[in-house]
Design a protein around this motif. Structure first.
Motif, PDB file in Angstrom:
ATOM      1  N   ARG A  48       1.021   3.259   3.838  1.00 39.44           N
ATOM      2  CA  ARG A  48       1.837   2.079   3.533  1.00 39.44           C
ATOM      3  C   ARG A  48       1.706   1.657   2.076  1.00 39.44           C
ATOM      4  O   ARG A  48       2.231   0.623   1.675  1.00 39.44           O
ATOM      5  N   LYS A  49       0.991   2.457   1.297  1.00 36.48           N
ATOM      6  CA  LYS A  49       0.727   2.100  -0.090  1.00 36.48           C
ATOM      7  C   LYS A  49       1.815   2.657  -1.010  1.00 36.48           C
ATOM      8  O   LYS A  49       2.084   3.852  -1.011  1.00 36.48           O
ATOM      9  N   LYS A 101       5.400   6.847  -1.058  1.00 36.35           N
ATOM     10  CA  LYS A 101       4.298   6.104  -0.444  1.00 36.35           C
ATOM     11  C   LYS A 101       3.249   7.076   0.086  1.00 36.35           C
ATOM     12  O   LYS A 101       3.558   8.207   0.442  1.00 36.35           O
TER      13      LYS A 101
END
Length: 258
Positions: A152-153, A149
């Motif tokens: 939060r991606k 990640k």
């Protein structure tokens, strides 16, 4: 290998790096083998090349950051009868499901959050759908197994080759100006075309970094090879400080990116 007379020519905060550089040079001259350094910022590259020229022991220095014009590079020190094999880095593309770029600070924060040291990370190149990164080859397996990640991606990470790196055309042209001194606030005022009082306030308020370290002293002296980052005004690289004019002014050449 400590050289007190040499250290007086550099800033106090640079002394530890200078001693490390002298040790690298000593190892090459004694062991007759090449040494590849961690990633160095432009100022460190400048200092190390100065040390190599000063020692004059038939030692050469090359550098590479994965592409022409790379900011952070690994240097290779080697005897004159050897040629460096490689600079030991790995190139990666971080992609997202959505077509959005990743910010430099997001990617760097995620890599540092894995426990990586900054000196193991080269340039980070944001692109329209993710980012390309250059890392030390020693960290290849660790990054591949742990970087899942950015913030939060969720991401997909894949290895690439040099020709696939996203390299934008370097923005801006080299420019020249004249300053009365190399004080940080003076240089900022001249290049950014703001008043001296405003540049002084910018520094005191913590809006400026020199070589990626926050500097809050307006009287801090900058020099060739320094990179100055100013919040809201972009980044300045001092390419050259020329000899003073008859009136005591200092011509400087610089590259400014937004």
């Amino acid at each position: 290998m400590k050289d007190n007379q040499l250290l007086t020519h550099f800033r106090r905060e640079e002394h530890a790096f200078i001693e490390r550089g002298l040790d690298w040079i000593y190892q090459v001259s004694v062991r007759h083998q090449e040494i590849v350094t961690p990633f160095l910022d432009p100022r460190e590259q400048y200092i190390l090349s100065t040390l190599v020229k000063r020692e004059n022991k038939d030692i050469y220095m090359g550098k590479d950051g994965g592409y022409n014009g790379a900011e952070r590079c690994r240097a290779c020190l080697y005897p004159d009868y050897l040629m460096p094999d490689e600079y030991s880095f790995s190139l990666w593309y971080i992609s997202l499901q959505s077509e959005v770029p990743l910010e430099h600070r997001e990617v760097l924060g995620s890599l540092l959050g894995l426990g990586m040291k900054r000196l193991m990370i080269g340039d980070i190149l944001p692109k329209p759908s993710g980012a390309d990164i250059v890392i030390a080859a020693e960290m290849k397996d660790y990054v591949m197994g742990n970087l899942t990640k950015v913030g939060r991606k969720g991401i997909i990470i894949s290895e690439i080759v040099r020709d696939q790196l996203w390299i934008e055309q370097q923005k801006g042209l080299e420019q020249q100006t004249v300053v009365s001194s190399l004080r940080l606030d003076t240089v900022i005022a001249s290049i950014c075309r703001v008043s001296r009082s405003k540049s002084t306030d910018m520094v005191k308020l913590g809006k400026c970094k020199v070589n990626w370290q926050k500097i809050d002293r307006p009287d801090y002296i900058v020099t060739s090879g320094d990179v100055i980052s100013i919040r809201g005004y972009g980044r300045i690289r001092l390419n050259e400080v020329q000899e003073a004019t008859k009136k005591g002014k200092l011509p400087i050449r610089f590259l400014r990116n937004p």
